[in-house]
Design a protein around this motif. Structure first.
Motif, PDB file in Angstrom:
ATOM      1  N   THR A   1       1.429 -15.925  12.367  1.00 16.04           N
ATOM      2  CA  THR A   1       0.225 -16.005  11.523  1.00 16.04           C
ATOM      3  C   THR A   1       0.564 -16.746  10.227  1.00 16.04           C
ATOM      4  O   THR A   1       1.744 -16.941   9.915  1.00 16.04           O
ATOM      5  CB  THR A   1      -0.309 -14.577  11.248  1.00 16.04           C
ATOM      6  OG1 THR A   1      -1.511 -14.668  10.505  1.00 16.04           O
ATOM      7  CG2 THR A   1       0.672 -13.723  10.491  1.00 16.04           C
ATOM      8  N   SER A   2      -0.460 -17.143   9.506  1.00 19.52           N
ATOM      9  CA  SER A   2      -0.160 -17.825   8.240  1.00 19.52           C
ATOM     10  C   SER A   2       0.171 -16.783   7.177  1.00 19.52           C
ATOM     11  O   SER A   2      -0.334 -15.660   7.211  1.00 19.52           O
ATOM     12  CB  SER A   2      -1.358 -18.667   7.799  1.00 19.52           C
ATOM     13  OG  SER A   2      -2.476 -17.821   7.714  1.00 19.52           O
ATOM     14  N   LEU A   3       1.037 -17.181   6.285  1.00 19.19           N
ATOM     15  CA  LEU A   3       1.433 -16.277   5.213  1.00 19.19           C
ATOM     16  C   LEU A   3       0.246 -16.053   4.280  1.00 19.19           C
ATOM     17  O   LEU A   3      -0.382 -17.018   3.842  1.00 19.19           O
ATOM     18  CB  LEU A   3       2.580 -16.930   4.450  1.00 19.19           C
ATOM     19  CG  LEU A   3       3.535 -16.021   3.731  1.00 19.19           C
ATOM     20  CD1 LEU A   3       4.219 -15.066   4.701  1.00 19.19           C
ATOM     21  CD2 LEU A   3       4.581 -16.855   3.016  1.00 19.19           C
ATOM     22  N   LYS A   4      -0.069 -14.810   4.005  1.00 23.39           N
ATOM     23  CA  LYS A   4      -1.255 -14.548   3.199  1.00 23.39           C
ATOM     24  C   LYS A   4      -0.908 -14.641   1.706  1.00 23.39           C
ATOM     25  O   LYS A   4       0.241 -14.457   1.313  1.00 23.39           O
ATOM     26  CB  LYS A   4      -1.821 -13.165   3.531  1.00 23.39           C
ATOM     27  CG  LYS A   4      -2.138 -12.994   5.014  1.00 23.39           C
ATOM     28  CD  LYS A   4      -3.262 -13.932   5.468  1.00 23.39           C
ATOM     29  CE  LYS A   4      -3.669 -13.764   6.907  1.00 23.39           C
ATOM     30  NZ  LYS A   4      -2.857 -14.533   7.869  1.00 23.39           N
ATOM     31  N   THR A   5      -1.952 -14.886   0.911  1.00 20.98           N
ATOM     32  CA  THR A   5      -1.689 -15.141  -0.504  1.00 20.98           C
ATOM     33  C   THR A   5      -1.771 -13.880  -1.361  1.00 20.98           C
ATOM     34  O   THR A   5      -1.486 -13.905  -2.551  1.00 20.98           O
ATOM     35  CB  THR A   5      -2.709 -16.172  -1.039  1.00 20.98           C
ATOM     36  OG1 THR A   5      -4.005 -15.797  -0.565  1.00 20.98           O
ATOM     37  CG2 THR A   5      -2.373 -17.570  -0.565  1.00 20.98           C
ATOM     38  N   SER A   6      -2.187 -12.784  -0.762  1.00 14.71           N
ATOM     39  CA  SER A   6      -2.303 -11.578  -1.589  1.00 14.71           C
ATOM     40  C   SER A   6      -1.856 -10.344  -0.804  1.00 14.71           C
ATOM     41  O   SER A   6      -2.145 -10.208   0.393  1.00 14.71           O
ATOM     42  CB  SER A   6      -3.764 -11.473  -2.029  1.00 14.71           C
ATOM     43  OG  SER A   6      -4.165 -10.167  -2.172  1.00 14.71           O
ATOM     44  N   LEU A   7      -1.142  -9.462  -1.483  1.00 12.81           N
ATOM     45  CA  LEU A   7      -0.638  -8.237  -0.854  1.00 12.81           C
ATOM     46  C   LEU A   7      -0.889  -7.077  -1.819  1.00 12.81           C
ATOM     47  O   LEU A   7      -0.471  -7.134  -2.970  1.00 12.81           O
ATOM     48  CB  LEU A   7       0.866  -8.377  -0.604  1.00 12.81           C
ATOM     49  CG  LEU A   7       1.547  -7.206   0.089  1.00 12.81           C
ATOM     50  CD1 LEU A   7       1.459  -7.360   1.608  1.00 12.81           C
ATOM     51  CD2 LEU A   7       3.012  -7.115  -0.302  1.00 12.81           C
ATOM     52  N   GLU A   8      -1.614  -6.073  -1.353  1.00 16.38           N
ATOM     53  CA  GLU A   8      -1.859  -4.918  -2.236  1.00 16.38           C
ATOM     54  C   GLU A   8      -1.688  -3.618  -1.481  1.00 16.38           C
ATOM     55  O   GLU A   8      -1.955  -3.550  -0.278  1.00 16.38           O
ATOM     56  CB  GLU A   8      -3.270  -4.989  -2.805  1.00 16.38           C
ATOM     57  CG  GLU A   8      -3.421  -6.163  -3.754  1.00 16.38           C
ATOM     58  CD  GLU A   8      -4.378  -5.895  -4.883  1.00 16.38           C
ATOM     59  OE1 GLU A   8      -4.492  -4.732  -5.298  1.00 16.38           O
ATOM     60  OE2 GLU A   8      -5.010  -6.875  -5.316  1.00 16.38           O
ATOM     61  N   MET A   9      -1.230  -2.609  -2.218  1.00 16.69           N
ATOM     62  CA  MET A   9      -1.018  -1.311  -1.575  1.00 16.69           C
ATOM     63  C   MET A   9      -1.934  -0.268  -2.190  1.00 16.69           C
ATOM     64  O   MET A   9      -2.215  -0.315  -3.385  1.00 16.69           O
ATOM     65  CB  MET A   9       0.413  -0.807  -1.813  1.00 16.69           C
ATOM     66  CG  MET A   9       1.470  -1.724  -1.303  1.00 16.69           C
ATOM     67  SD  MET A   9       2.330  -2.416  -2.695  1.00 16.69           S
ATOM     68  CE  MET A   9       3.045  -3.863  -1.957  1.00 16.69           C
ATOM     69  N   VAL A  10      -2.376   0.664  -1.359  1.00 16.02           N
ATOM     70  CA  VAL A  10      -3.089   1.826  -1.897  1.00 16.02           C
ATOM     71  C   VAL A  10      -2.410   3.071  -1.352  1.00 16.02           C
ATOM     72  O   VAL A  10      -1.836   3.054  -0.262  1.00 16.02           O
ATOM     73  CB  VAL A  10      -4.583   1.862  -1.501  1.00 16.02           C
ATOM     74  CG1 VAL A  10      -5.357   0.716  -2.101  1.00 16.02           C
ATOM     75  CG2 VAL A  10      -4.764   1.869   0.007  1.00 16.02           C
ATOM     76  N   GLY A  11      -2.467   4.154  -2.117  1.00 14.87           N
ATOM     77  CA  GLY A  11      -1.883   5.412  -1.657  1.00 14.87           C
ATOM     78  C   GLY A  11      -2.622   6.579  -2.277  1.00 14.87           C
ATOM     79  O   GLY A  11      -2.880   6.587  -3.494  1.00 14.87           O
ATOM     80  N   TYR A  12      -3.020   7.531  -1.454  1.00 11.24           N
ATOM     81  CA  TYR A  12      -3.737   8.706  -1.963  1.00 11.24           C
ATOM     82  C   TYR A  12      -3.101   9.953  -1.396  1.00 11.24           C
ATOM     83  O   TYR A  12      -2.699   9.974  -0.220  1.00 11.24           O
ATOM     84  CB  TYR A  12      -5.214   8.645  -1.558  1.00 11.24           C
ATOM     85  CG  TYR A  12      -5.944   7.535  -2.287  1.00 11.24           C
ATOM     86  CD1 TYR A  12      -6.520   7.770  -3.531  1.00 11.24           C
ATOM     87  CD2 TYR A  12      -6.001   6.253  -1.745  1.00 11.24           C
ATOM     88  CE1 TYR A  12      -7.167   6.740  -4.225  1.00 11.24           C
ATOM     89  CE2 TYR A  12      -6.636   5.225  -2.425  1.00 11.24           C
ATOM     90  CZ  TYR A  12      -7.216   5.475  -3.669  1.00 11.24           C
ATOM     91  OH  TYR A  12      -7.836   4.460  -4.351  1.00 11.24           O
ATOM     92  N   SER A  13      -3.031  10.984  -2.233  1.00  7.25           N
ATOM     93  CA  SER A  13      -2.515  12.249  -1.714  1.00  7.25           C
ATOM     94  C   SER A  13      -3.667  13.236  -1.579  1.00  7.25           C
ATOM     95  O   SER A  13      -4.687  13.143  -2.286  1.00  7.25           O
ATOM     96  CB  SER A  13      -1.391  12.783  -2.603  1.00  7.25           C
ATOM     97  OG  SER A  13      -1.851  13.110  -3.873  1.00  7.25           O
ATOM     98  N   PHE A  14      -3.495  14.168  -0.644  1.00  6.31           N
ATOM     99  CA  PHE A  14      -4.573  15.097  -0.281  1.00  6.31           C
ATOM    100  C   PHE A  14      -4.030  16.522  -0.192  1.00  6.31           C
ATOM    101  O   PHE A  14      -2.854  16.720   0.138  1.00  6.31           O
ATOM    102  CB  PHE A  14      -5.165  14.706   1.092  1.00  6.31           C
ATOM    103  CG  PHE A  14      -5.811  13.343   1.100  1.00  6.31           C
ATOM    104  CD1 PHE A  14      -7.162  13.197   0.843  1.00  6.31           C
ATOM    105  CD2 PHE A  14      -5.045  12.199   1.346  1.00  6.31           C
ATOM    106  CE1 PHE A  14      -7.759  11.942   0.831  1.00  6.31           C
ATOM    107  CE2 PHE A  14      -5.628  10.941   1.327  1.00  6.31           C
ATOM    108  CZ  PHE A  14      -6.994  10.808   1.068  1.00  6.31           C
ATOM    109  N   HIS A  15      -4.942  17.487  -0.427  1.00  5.98           N
ATOM    110  CA  HIS A  15      -4.530  18.887  -0.321  1.00  5.98           C
ATOM    111  C   HIS A  15      -4.409  19.339   1.133  1.00  5.98           C
ATOM    112  O   HIS A  15      -3.610  20.200   1.448  1.00  5.98           O
ATOM    113  CB  HIS A  15      -5.544  19.807  -1.023  1.00  5.98           C
ATOM    114  CG  HIS A  15      -5.435  19.744  -2.513  1.00  5.98           C
ATOM    115  ND1 HIS A  15      -4.262  20.021  -3.182  1.00  5.98           N
ATOM    116  CD2 HIS A  15      -6.350  19.447  -3.472  1.00  5.98           C
ATOM    117  CE1 HIS A  15      -4.457  19.890  -4.475  1.00  5.98           C
ATOM    118  NE2 HIS A  15      -5.711  19.535  -4.684  1.00  5.98           N
TER     119      HIS A  15
END
Ligand SMILES: Cc1cc2nc3c(=O)[nH]c(=O)nc-3n(C[C@H](O)[C@H](O)[C@H](O)COP(=O)(O)OP(=O)(O)OC[C@H]3O[C@@H](n4cnc5c(N)ncnc54)[C@H](O)[C@@H]3O)c2cc1C
Length: 490
Positions: A230-244
């Motif tokens: 695949t083509s190399l993408k120009t943006s990389l972002e992470m999300v993380g959520y914690s839960f009870h």
């Protein structure tokens, strides 16, 4: 002793097989060195170490490293001529003795077959040797602004051939871009007798690409691979959520997984134990869902907004950015880090369908609660599939604990198969489960194995024939469970 005499002595010590192989391969890559044999005979699961160290008949006599398809083909032809068992090995990270010897003979180490043959930027296809590591392949693709469509999180060490042979169904990119089955265009394959065949999606021969994917090398060796990139993408972002609660965490995980508009490049759900063991610190709540998005900047930011909105509806608590970044940076080490917290790490990998995750988790907590130190880590595969890795941390001083945890994992494995799911990685030590729960599939594989490898020389004791007897393992686990129970009540 002068040099000529040393050479003469070494030459006399060599078997005829060694001399024959050195006719077509450089001698440093035809090794009988016991340290090299040891180094390529084990893996991270402890049982293979036990087998090759203490069971003489398991131990290989040679480690041979072919540098290209021609050398590989001649080598396999020679092994066939001498009726020598062959163990195919890439980086050895798949565990469960998938790439360790069971009948002596030759370990064929693929890591010298590590060249890229062609990168076609227009067609977005790469042709390479099967023993190339994902890391090296990524570096070469980077020069062309390309990247692999999918790869395992063990990418720093593991090789393309290992991911093909273990099925390549779960890892980075699978959910977004497809699994190994979707991206493989063709392979150059070497059969147990050394003959070479190119297998494409249209091939009508004995073996199809699907037969080779997930075959754990029982039909022969993948020498070269042609796959989509695949083509190399120009943006990389992470999300993380914690839960009870697990309920909220899995709902969040599932919503991100099933959103067609924004598929994560990587998606995982872990409990706080895993986060603590893998990263030394951990989010404040009990469960943690982590997603990585990679696309053009506007698509990535839409995905991040979608994740944020969904999390807020489910009372998810956002985790600090530095933690998310470190998790991505250390992705290749997280599972290994758990091993630093104990003397004997025990783990098992399960394939669990989307609809069964809660049932699986409930059974796991019922069987494991407060009995031993444990951790839960789940990675998304394609739609409907997930790899759950359970860890048990045990202490060498108490073998009752070690075998007790194994017995708990055995119960979870049985429950998983009985409910229509399976194990993710089989190898030598897990094959008896496959034979018990998938007899028809195993019989079909055996028929093909007998046709292609009538002398049963290549990767014996995987998928079609087990070293372990089901009744013996059952008895062992039964005793282990009782002893473990006594230990907990003392
Ligand atoms: C930290 C960590 C993270 C991991 N993450 C993932 C993940 O995200 N997804 C996943 O699926 N797995 C994962 N794994 C398991 C493992 O890394 C993968 O299965 C990997 O693809 C194995 O590659 P390898 O090069 O180590 O193969 P090996 O372990 O050497 O071999 C695997 C199997 O392939 C066979 N084989 C090797 N080369 C050939 C060949 N040329 N022809 C035919 N058969 C061959 C071997 O005989 C063996 O049966 C992880 C493991 C670790 C330790």
């Amino acid at each position: 002793m002068n040099e000529a005499k040393i050479d003469e002595k070494e030459e006399i010590g060599k078997t005829q097989f060694t001399k024959d192989v050195e006719e077509f391969m450089p001698s440093p890559h035809v090794s009988t060195d016991i340290y090299e044999i040891e180094a390529t005979s084990g893996d991270l699961s402890l049982l293979s170490k036990y087998h090759y160290k203490f069971k003489e008949e398991y131990r290989a006599t040679h480690v041979i490293r072919p540098g290209n398809t021609e050398e590989l083909s001649k080598l396999m032809q020679k092994c066939d001529e001498y009726s020598l068992p062959m163990t195919l090995r890439a980086a050895g990270t798949s565990c469960y003795s998938a790439s360790t010897p069971t009948k002596g003979g030759v370990i064929i180490d693929f890591r010298r077959m590590n060249k890229v043959h062609n990168i076609d930027k227009e067609k977005m296809v790469v042709k390479c040797d099967a023993g190339i590591s994902w890391q090296k392949l990524m570096e070469e693709l980077l020069e062309y602004g390309l990247a692999p469509k999918c790869y395992p999180t063990s990418y720093r060490a593991s090789c393309v051939s290992g991911f093909v042979a273990t099925s390549g169904k779960v890892g980075v990119g699978v959910l977004k871009n497809g699994s190994m089955k979707d991206i493989l265009r063709s392979i150059v394959f070497v059969k147990p007798d050394g003959s070479t065949e190119t297998i494409t999606r249209e091939s009508q021969g004995d073996l199809s690409l699907d037969d080779v994917i997930g075959s754990f090398g029982i039909f022969g060796a993948v020498a070269e691979v042609e796959m989509e990139v695949t083509s190399l993408k120009t943006s990389l972002e992470m999300v993380g959520y914690s839960f009870h609660t697990f309920k909220m965490a899995i709902e969040f995980f599932r919503t991100l997984k099933n959103s067609d508009a924004s598929k994560p490049l990587f998606l995982s759900l872990s409990d706080k134990h895993f986060e603590k063991y893998a990263h030394w610190t951990f989010p404040s709540r009990d469960y943690f869902v982590y997603a990585v998005y990679s696309d053009d900047p506007s698509a990535t930011s839409q995905s991040v907004s979608f994740a944020k909105e969904t999390a807020s509806k489910l009372d998810g608590l956002s985790v600090e950015e530095w933690y998310l970044k470190e998790k991505w940076r250390d992705m290749a080490d997280t599972e290994l880090n758990v091993g630093r917290w104990c003397e004997n790490l025990i783990f098992q990998e399960y394939m669990v369908s989307d609809g069964r995750i809660e049932d699986f988790y409930n059974f796991y907590t019922e069987t494991s609660k407060e009995k031993y130190r444990h951790a839960f880590y789940m990675m998304s595969g394609a739609k409907g599939e997930n790899r759950v890795k359970l860890f048990g941390l045990s202490n060498i001083k108490d073998s009752r604990e070690f075998f007790g945890i194994k017995a708990v994992f055995n119960d979870i494995t049985k429950n998983n198969y009985e409910n229509g799911d399976s194990l993710y990685t089989l190898g030598v030590v897990n094959t008896f489960y496959f034979l018990k729960y998938n007899p028809e599939k195993a019989a079909a594989l055996l028929a093909m194995k007998n046709k292609l490898d009538p002398k049963d020389l290549v990767n014996s004791y995987r998928l079609v024939k087990a070293k372990m007897r089901t009744w013996r393992m059952g008895l062992l686990f039964w005793i282990a469970k009782r002893l473990f129970k006594t230990m907990k009540t003392i």
